[in-house]
Design a protein around this motif. Structure first.
Motif, mmCIF file in Angstrom:
data_model
loop_
_atom_site.group_PDB
_atom_site.id
_atom_site.type_symbol
_atom_site.label_atom_id
_atom_site.label_comp_id
_atom_site.label_asym_id
_atom_site.label_seq_id
_atom_site.Cartn_x
_atom_site.Cartn_y
_atom_site.Cartn_z
ATOM 1 N N MET A 183 -11.730 2.515 0.624
ATOM 2 C CA MET A 183 -11.156 1.893 -0.573
ATOM 3 C C MET A 183 -9.698 2.309 -0.768
ATOM 4 S SD MET A 183 -13.575 -0.030 -1.334
ATOM 5 C CE MET A 183 -12.948 -0.875 -2.768
ATOM 6 N N VAL A 184 -9.359 3.531 -0.374
ATOM 7 C CA VAL A 184 -7.953 3.969 -0.458
ATOM 8 C C VAL A 184 -7.118 3.178 0.551
ATOM 9 C CG1 VAL A 184 -6.387 5.907 -0.067
ATOM 10 C CG2 VAL A 184 -8.516 6.271 -1.322
ATOM 11 N N ILE A 185 -7.647 3.013 1.752
ATOM 12 C CA ILE A 185 -6.920 2.206 2.762
ATOM 13 C C ILE A 185 -6.752 0.767 2.258
ATOM 14 C CG2 ILE A 185 -7.091 1.215 5.097
ATOM 15 C CD1 ILE A 185 -8.582 3.821 5.896
ATOM 16 N N PHE A 186 -7.798 0.244 1.648
ATOM 17 C CA PHE A 186 -7.725 -1.108 1.084
ATOM 18 C C PHE A 186 -6.609 -1.169 0.030
ATOM 19 C CE2 PHE A 186 -9.021 -3.725 -2.579
ATOM 20 C CZ PHE A 186 -8.912 -4.976 -2.004
ATOM 21 N N ALA A 187 -6.567 -0.145 -0.833
ATOM 22 C CA ALA A 187 -5.539 -0.116 -1.886
ATOM 23 C C ALA A 187 -4.136 -0.131 -1.255
ATOM 24 C CB ALA A 187 -5.727 1.139 -2.744
ATOM 25 N N TRP A 188 -3.974 0.663 -0.207
ATOM 26 C CA TRP A 188 -2.659 0.726 0.449
ATOM 27 C C TRP A 188 -2.305 -0.640 1.065
ATOM 28 C CZ3 TRP A 188 -0.944 0.067 5.506
ATOM 29 C CH2 TRP A 188 0.393 0.414 5.721
ATOM 30 N N LEU A 189 -3.286 -1.265 1.708
ATOM 31 C CA LEU A 189 -3.046 -2.572 2.339
ATOM 32 C C LEU A 189 -2.670 -3.625 1.301
ATOM 33 C CD1 LEU A 189 -6.011 -2.671 4.904
ATOM 34 C CD2 LEU A 189 -3.573 -2.480 5.433
ATOM 35 N N VAL A 190 -3.372 -3.587 0.175
ATOM 36 C CA VAL A 190 -3.086 -4.561 -0.887
ATOM 37 C C VAL A 190 -1.662 -4.369 -1.394
ATOM 38 C CG1 VAL A 190 -3.642 -5.130 -3.302
ATOM 39 C CG2 VAL A 190 -5.469 -4.899 -1.626
ATOM 40 N N GLN A 191 -1.325 -3.117 -1.600
ATOM 41 C CA GLN A 191 0.015 -2.828 -2.099
ATOM 42 C C GLN A 191 1.082 -3.200 -1.064
ATOM 43 O OE1 GLN A 191 0.974 -2.167 -4.973
ATOM 44 N NE2 GLN A 191 3.122 -1.913 -4.382
ATOM 45 N N ARG A 192 0.817 -2.851 0.200
ATOM 46 C CA ARG A 192 1.818 -3.042 1.251
ATOM 47 C C ARG A 192 2.023 -4.522 1.590
ATOM 48 N NH1 ARG A 192 4.959 -4.196 4.090
ATOM 49 N NH2 ARG A 192 5.878 -3.330 5.984
ATOM 50 N N PHE A 193 0.923 -5.267 1.643
ATOM 51 C CA PHE A 193 1.020 -6.636 2.152
ATOM 52 C C PHE A 193 0.938 -7.728 1.087
ATOM 53 C CE2 PHE A 193 -0.443 -4.187 5.831
ATOM 54 C CZ PHE A 193 0.592 -4.495 6.711
ATOM 55 N N VAL A 194 0.570 -7.347 -0.129
ATOM 56 C CA VAL A 194 0.485 -8.391 -1.171
ATOM 57 C C VAL A 194 1.491 -8.105 -2.282
ATOM 58 C CG1 VAL A 194 -1.014 -9.614 -2.801
ATOM 59 C CG2 VAL A 194 -1.965 -8.768 -0.639
ATOM 60 N N PHE A 195 1.256 -7.045 -3.029
ATOM 61 C CA PHE A 195 2.014 -6.890 -4.269
ATOM 62 C C PHE A 195 3.444 -6.399 -4.070
ATOM 63 C CE2 PHE A 195 -2.388 -6.940 -5.751
ATOM 64 C CZ PHE A 195 -2.282 -8.060 -6.549
ATOM 65 N N ARG A 196 3.702 -5.736 -2.958
ATOM 66 C CA ARG A 196 5.084 -5.315 -2.683
ATOM 67 C C ARG A 196 5.999 -6.540 -2.569
ATOM 68 N NH1 ARG A 196 6.299 -0.931 1.999
ATOM 69 N NH2 ARG A 196 8.405 -1.578 2.445
ATOM 70 N N HIS A 197 5.406 -7.652 -2.104
ATOM 71 C CA HIS A 197 6.210 -8.864 -1.930
ATOM 72 C C HIS A 197 6.273 -9.695 -3.199
ATOM 73 C CE1 HIS A 197 6.307 -7.983 2.328
ATOM 74 N NE2 HIS A 197 5.008 -7.748 2.264
ATOM 75 N N LEU A 198 5.561 -9.248 -4.209
ATOM 76 C CA LEU A 198 5.502 -10.049 -5.434
ATOM 77 C C LEU A 198 6.111 -9.327 -6.629
ATOM 78 C CD1 LEU A 198 1.862 -11.481 -5.101
ATOM 79 C CD2 LEU A 198 4.005 -12.654 -4.628
ATOM 80 N N VAL A 199 6.867 -8.258 -6.358
ATOM 81 C CA VAL A 199 7.479 -7.497 -7.445
ATOM 82 C C VAL A 199 8.407 -8.422 -8.232
ATOM 83 C CG1 VAL A 199 9.105 -5.632 -7.988
ATOM 84 C CG2 VAL A 199 7.320 -5.284 -6.277
ATOM 85 N N GLY A 200 8.285 -8.361 -9.546
ATOM 86 C CA GLY A 200 9.152 -9.160 -10.406
ATOM 87 C C GLY A 200 8.647 -10.571 -10.656
ATOM 88 N N GLN A 201 7.521 -10.936 -10.034
ATOM 89 C CA GLN A 201 6.984 -12.279 -10.255
ATOM 90 C C GLN A 201 6.269 -12.354 -11.609
ATOM 91 O OE1 GLN A 201 7.309 -14.961 -8.279
ATOM 92 N NE2 GLN A 201 8.518 -13.845 -6.777
ATOM 93 N N GLU A 202 6.081 -13.579 -12.062
ATOM 94 C CA GLU A 202 5.377 -13.812 -13.323
ATOM 95 C C GLU A 202 3.933 -13.274 -13.229
ATOM 96 O OE1 GLU A 202 6.398 -15.431 -16.176
ATOM 97 O OE2 GLU A 202 8.407 -15.306 -15.326
ATOM 98 N N PRO A 203 3.375 -12.832 -14.365
ATOM 99 C CA PRO A 203 1.986 -12.332 -14.348
ATOM 100 C C PRO A 203 0.990 -13.352 -13.777
ATOM 101 C CG PRO A 203 3.010 -11.805 -16.435
ATOM 102 C CD PRO A 203 4.004 -12.639 -15.691
ATOM 103 N N ILE A 204 1.250 -14.650 -14.037
ATOM 104 C CA ILE A 204 0.301 -15.655 -13.549
ATOM 105 C C ILE A 204 0.296 -15.697 -12.015
ATOM 106 C CG2 ILE A 204 1.964 -17.585 -13.673
ATOM 107 C CD1 ILE A 204 -1.778 -17.832 -14.433
ATOM 108 N N ILE A 205 1.466 -15.408 -11.404
ATOM 109 C CA ILE A 205 1.535 -15.386 -9.934
ATOM 110 C C ILE A 205 0.714 -14.211 -9.409
ATOM 111 C CG2 ILE A 205 3.097 -15.166 -7.939
ATOM 112 C CD1 ILE A 205 3.572 -17.739 -9.462
ATOM 113 N N LEU A 206 0.851 -13.069 -10.081
ATOM 114 C CA LEU A 206 0.094 -11.884 -9.662
ATOM 115 C C LEU A 206 -1.404 -12.120 -9.824
ATOM 116 C CD1 LEU A 206 2.352 -9.189 -11.370
ATOM 117 C CD2 LEU A 206 2.411 -9.941 -8.997
ATOM 118 N N PHE A 207 -1.760 -12.805 -10.908
ATOM 119 C CA PHE A 207 -3.165 -13.122 -11.156
ATOM 120 C C PHE A 207 -3.698 -14.034 -10.044
ATOM 121 C CE2 PHE A 207 -6.184 -16.162 -13.295
ATOM 122 C CZ PHE A 207 -7.252 -15.300 -13.350
ATOM 123 N N MET A 208 -2.888 -15.051 -9.694
ATOM 124 C CA MET A 208 -3.314 -15.968 -8.630
ATOM 125 C C MET A 208 -3.490 -15.208 -7.305
ATOM 126 S SD MET A 208 -3.608 -18.835 -10.104
ATOM 127 C CE MET A 208 -3.610 -20.191 -8.982
#
Lengths: 427, 332
Positions: free
Chosen positions: B96-121
Motif C-alpha cells: 500500500m505504501v508503494i501504491f501511494a508512492w506510485l499514485v503520487q509519482r504518476f498521477v497527482f504530481r502531474h495534476l498539481v494546481g488543477q481544479e478539485p473536480i479534475i483531481l476527483f475525476m
C-alpha cells in the motif's frame, strides 16, 4: 469480358469460401469482471467448454463447427445491450443474456431481430407463454416454479401440511428478488401458512436489521432470493444468530460454492434449490481431458465440476440439442436464427438422451412446444456439505404446482400482450 | 422491561457497531481530503485491493498468474508456501505504501494546481484502474480471510442479558466480529491522533492540511506528505477491507462499501477524524432505528441505504460543512 469472368470467379470464390467456412455462431455474454464475477466465470467456462468439447470430439454439430463469440458485460445492463448489438450481426443463433436486467432489455430487440433468447431460470417468468413470447424461452424452469418447488419440498417435510407455519422470504430488493412474492402469496392462501417478506437493499452487505428481525420473530423457514454478496452475508448472518441451516433455503442463484465458503463450517447444512443435478458425470471427464487438459478451456480449469460450471454446461447442451433439432427439421446444417427458434420449440430432452450425452439426469426430462416455452419446472433441493466442500442432492426432481403458476403466467403474459399490441399465436 | 424496549436497545447497540464499520471506511476519505483537498473516490477499491493483497500473500498466490500463464503457457498458481498473518499484514502495508508512492509519482504530481473536480475525476480513473489490477493480480473469485477473527454471536452477552426481559426476549445479540472491529477502530483512531499530534511527520501533515503554501515555505515536502497520507489511507483501507471482508468474504463488491461512507462524510464533515467516527455512529444508529420503528413496519423495509442519505442531507441543510467540518468562509 475478361474482367467480367474474373469478377464472376472472384464472387464464386468468395461465396464458396463462405459456404465452406459456415459456422454456428454462439455469443457468450459473460461477466468475468466486477462484483459478480465469482458467479459469471464458472458459468461461462462451462458454457464454452461444452461447445469446445463438441468441436474437438465431433467436429461441431452436424458437421458445422461452433464459433463462440464472448463479450464481457460485467453484469451491467447497458454493456449487455451493447454486446448484443455488436455481436448479432455475426449470425448469432441464440443469446443467453445471463441477467434479468439484460433480458428485459433484449426481449423487444431480439423479437424484432428474429433471434431467440434462452433465459434459463431467470428473466421474465411469463416468457414461458410461447404464444406471447415467440422468441423467448426460459426452460427448464422459472422463478415461480422455484417458489412452488420450495413449498412442495416443505410440504413433504411437514407431513403434507404447512398450516400455521411462518415462512419468511428474504429477498434482494429488485425486480428479480420480488419475482416469487405473488406465487408465495397464492401458495400461502392455498396451504394456510403465514407469509412475510424481508427486503435487503442492493448490494446486501449490510443485513443487520433483517437478521435481528428473523431472530426476534423466529420463522419456521426462511426462503432466500439473493444474489451476489447478499448470499454470502445472509449465510454468515444466519450462522451468527444460530438460525438452523436446514430451515434456510436459497433459490438456484443462491446455491453455488462461493455463496457458502466464506462462512466456513458454520454454513454446513445450508439448503438451496437447483435446476440441474451436480456431481460427477462422464462428460466432465471428457471435458477435462479433451478441452481443459488440451489447453482449449475457456478458463484455467479450476471450475470444472462446480455448481455453476455444470449449469453452464447444461445450458450449452440444451443449445446444442436445439441446433441438432433445427438441422434435422430443416435438413440443413448451416442453420439461421429462425431455424434455431424452430429447433428450440421442438426440443425434447429425454432421460435416455442425457444418459447418451454422458450427463445422466443432469436436468429433468422435458419437452418444449409452441405454447410452452418453460419446460417442466422441476427442481431439486441440495445441501451444502462444508467438510467435503460440495453440494449434495437431497431430493429427486420435485414438480411445481402448475395449478398455481399456470394462471399467474397466463395473466402476466396477457398483460404484456395487451401492452405491446401482440396477438398471441404460434409462428 | 418490555421486550419491545429491550429489542429497541439491541437495535441501537447493533447500529453503533454498524456505524463503527462505516466510520472505518470514512476515515480513509478524511485523511486524504484533509491533507490534499482530494475527494478520493477510489477509497473503497483501495479497501478491496488491500484485502485481496493480504489474502493473496497469506495463501502464497502468484500475482498476475492468469496473465503469466496465458502469455507463457505455464501453470503457475501458488508458490507452495503460506505466509503467517503478521508478516502478510506487514507486506500488505508495504504494497500500500508503494501504491501511494506510485499514485503520487504518476498521477497527482502531474495534476498539481488543477481544479478539485479534475483531481476527483483522476481518482475515479484510479478506482477503475485499481479494480482491474486487483482482478488481474489476484483473480476474481471470492476469498476467505483466515486471520482467525471471531464470528458468531457473543453468547456471554446474550446469556447475561436474557434475564432482563420476559420469555419473548432472548438477550442482546451482538456479533463478536463487531466487538473486535470496535476495538480495532479505537486503537486505529488513537494511533492516528497520536501520530498527528506527537510526531514530526504528523505535525507536518497537519501543517500541510492547514495551509499548503505556508507548509512549503518552512521546508515541508508536499510530495512526501501526500505519499504519507495516501499510505495512511492505505492502512485504514486494509483495516476496513479486513473487517468487511470477514463478513462477506473478500470479493469485488467490497469496493461498494464506499457508498456507506458518503453519508457519514456528509454528516461528520470531510476534514474531521472525530467527525468520521461520530458521523458513522449517528448514521449507523439512525438507519437501524428507522428501519426498526418505521421502515420495516410501514414502508416495506430496506430503508437503510436511502435513509442514511436523507439523514445526512438533513444535517447539511443546517450545517453544510458537517458536524465537525471546518466552517466554509468565502471572502470576496
Amino acid at each position: 469480358m475478361k474482367l467480367k469472368t474474373l469478377g464472376a470467379l472472384a464472387l464464386t470464390a468468395t461465396f464458396g469460401a463462405t459456404a465452406a467456412m459456415a459456422e454456428l455462431v454462439i455469443p457468450d455474454l459473460s461477466y468475468r469482471t466486477g462484483a459478480y464475477a465469482a458467479g459469471g466465470t464458472p458459468f461461462s467456462d462451462g458454457y464454452q467448454d461444452y461447445f469446445n468439447l463438441l468441436n474437438a470430439r465431433d467436429g461441431g454439430i452436424g458437421g458445422e463447427p461452433i464459433r463462440i463469440v464472448e463479450c464481457e458485460t460485467g453484469y451491467n445492463t447497458e454493456a449487455g445491450v451493447e454486446c448484443y448489438e455488436s455481436t448479432k450481426g455475426e449470425g448469432a443463433l441464440v443469446y443467453q443474456p445471463l441477467s434479468t436486467g439484460i433480458t428485459y432489455q433484449l426481449i423487444p430487440r431480439a423479437t424484432a431481430d428474429g433471434i431467440p433468447l434462452h433465459t434459463m431460470g431467470y428473466g421474465r417468468t411469463s416468457a414461458a407463454d410461447g404464444e406471447t413470447f415467440n422468441w423467448v424461452f426460459n426452460y427448464p424452469a422459472n422463478y415461480w416454479d422455484a417458489a412452488s418447488v420450495m413449498i412442495n419440498y416443505l410440504l413433504d417435510q411437514n407431513g403434507g401440511s404447512l398450516e400455521g407455519k411462518n415462512i419468511t422470504l428474504l429477498f434482494h430488493n429488485s425486480a428479480y428478488g420480488k419475482e416469487p412474492i405473488a406465487t408465495l402469496n397464492a401458495l400461502a392462501e392455498m396451504h394456510g401458512f403465514n407469509f412475510s417478506e424481508l427486503a435487503v437493499d442492493h448490494p446486501g452487505q449490510e443485513q443487520t436489521a433483517q437478521w435481528l428481525q428473523i431472530r426476534r420473530e423466529r420463522p419456521d423457514y426462511v426462503l432466500m432470493w439473493g444474489w451476489g454478496v447478499m448470499n454470502q452475508v445472509a449465510v454468515q448472518e444466519a450462522a451468527n444468530i444460530g438460525y438452523p441451516m436446514d430451515q434456510f433455503i436459497g433459490n438456484w442463484w443462491a446455491g453455488a460454492e462461493h455463496d457458502v465458503t466464506p462462512a466456513g463450517a458454520a454454513a454446513d447444512g445450508y439448503l438451496s434449490l437447483n435446476m440441474n443435478r451436480v456431481g460427477d458425470m462422464p462428460v466432465l471427464a471428457e471435458m477435462q481431458s479433451m478441452v481443459v487438459d488440451a489447453g482449449m478451456g475457456a478458463g484455467d480449469g479450476s471450475n470444472v465440476g462446480s455448481v455453476l460450471y455444470i449449469r453452464g454446461m447444461y445450458a450449452a447442451m440444451l443449445a446444442a440439442e436445439a441446433i441438432a433439432k433445427a438441422q434435422e427439421i430443416h435438413g440443413v446444417s448451416d442453420i439461421t436464427p429462425a431455424m434455431m427458434r424452430d429447433g428450440m420449440e421442438a426440443l425434447d430432452i429425454t432421460e435416455a438422451r442425457m444418459e447418451e450425452l454422458g450427463m445422466p439426469l443432469v436436468g429433468p426430462a422435458f419437452s418444449v412446444s409452441c405454447q410452452d416455452h418453460g419446460g417442466s419446472g422441476l427442481g431439486i433441493v441440495q445441501r451444502w456439505d462444508a467438510a467435503a466442500g460440495v453440494f449434495v442432492a437431497l431430493t429427486d426432481y420435485i414438480a411445481p404446482d402448475d395449478s398455481v403458476t399456470g394462471p399467474l403466467i397466463a395473466e402476466d403474459a396477457a398483460a404484456f400482450a395487451a401492452e405491446n399490441n401482440i396477438t398471441p399465436g404460434c409462428m | 422491561m418490555s421486550s419491545e424496549f429491550l429489542y429497541g436497545i439491541e437495535v441501537i447497540i447493533n447500529g453503533l457497531m454498524a456505524g463503527v464499520l462505516y466510520a472505518l471506511v470514512a476515515l480513509g476519505f478524511v485523511l486524504i481530503y484533509k491533507a490534499s483537498g482530494i475527494f478520493n473516490y477510489s477509497q473503497g477499491v483501495m479497501a478491496l485491493f488491500a484485502a485481496l493483497t493480504l489474502v493473496g500473500i497469506m495463501e502464497g498466490q502468484v500475482p498476475f498468474s492468469h496473465l503469466i500463464n496465458a502469455i507463457f503457457g505455464t501453470e503457475l498458481h501458488h508458490f507452495g508456501w503460506e505466509v503467517p498473518a503478521f508478516l502478510a499484514i506487514a507486506l500488505t502495508v508495504v504494497v500500500m505504501v508503494i501504491f501511494a508512492w506510485l499514485v503520487q509519482r504518476f498521477v497527482f504530481r502531474h495534476l498539481v494546481g488543477q481544479e478539485p473536480i479534475i483531481l476527483f475525476m483522476a481518482t475515479i480513473g484510479l478506482a477503475y484502474f485499481l479494480e482491474g489490477v486487483g482482478d488481474l493480480m489476484w483473480g476474481s473469485e471470492i476469498k476467505t480471510i483466515a486471520l482467525g477473527l471471531p464470528q458468531g454471536n457473543a453468547r456471554w452477552l446474550e446469556d447475561v442479558t436474557s434475564a432482563l426481559g420476559d420469555d419473548t426476549f432472548y438477550g442482546f445479540f451482538v456479533r463478536q466480529l463487531d466487538i473486535v472491529a470496535a476495538l480495532v477502530a479505537m486503537v486505529l483512531v488513537t494511533a492516528l491522533i497520536v501520530f498527528a499530534q506527537y510526531t514530526k511527520q504528523g505535525r507536518a501533515m497537519r501543517a500541510v492540511a492547514d495551509d499548503h503554501q505556508a507548509a512549503l515555505s518552512v521546508g515541508i515536502s508536499l510530495n512526501f506528505i501526500w505519499v504519507l497520507v495516501w499510505s495512511l489511507a492505505g492502512v485504514v483501507a486494509l483495516v476496513a477491507g479486513v473487517m468487511w471482508g470477514a463478513k462477506s468474504g473478500v470479493q469485488f463488491s467490497l469496493s461498494l462499501i464506499a457508498l456507506k461512507a458518503l453519508p457519514v462524510l456528509m454528516l461528520g464533515g470531510f476534514t474531521s477524524i472525530p467527525g468520521a467516527i461520530i458521523g458513522g455512529l449517528i448514521i449507523g444508529v439512525g438507519e437501524q432505528l428507522f428501519e426498526y420503528t418505521i421502515g420495516g413496519p410501514f414502508l416495506g423495509g430496506a430503508t437503510e441505504n436511502w435513509f442514511a442519505y436523507m439523514l445526512a442531507l438533513l444535517f447539511l441543510v443546517f450545517r453544510p460543512q458537517g458536524l465537525f467540518g471546518e466552517k466554509i468562509i468565502e471572502r470576496v
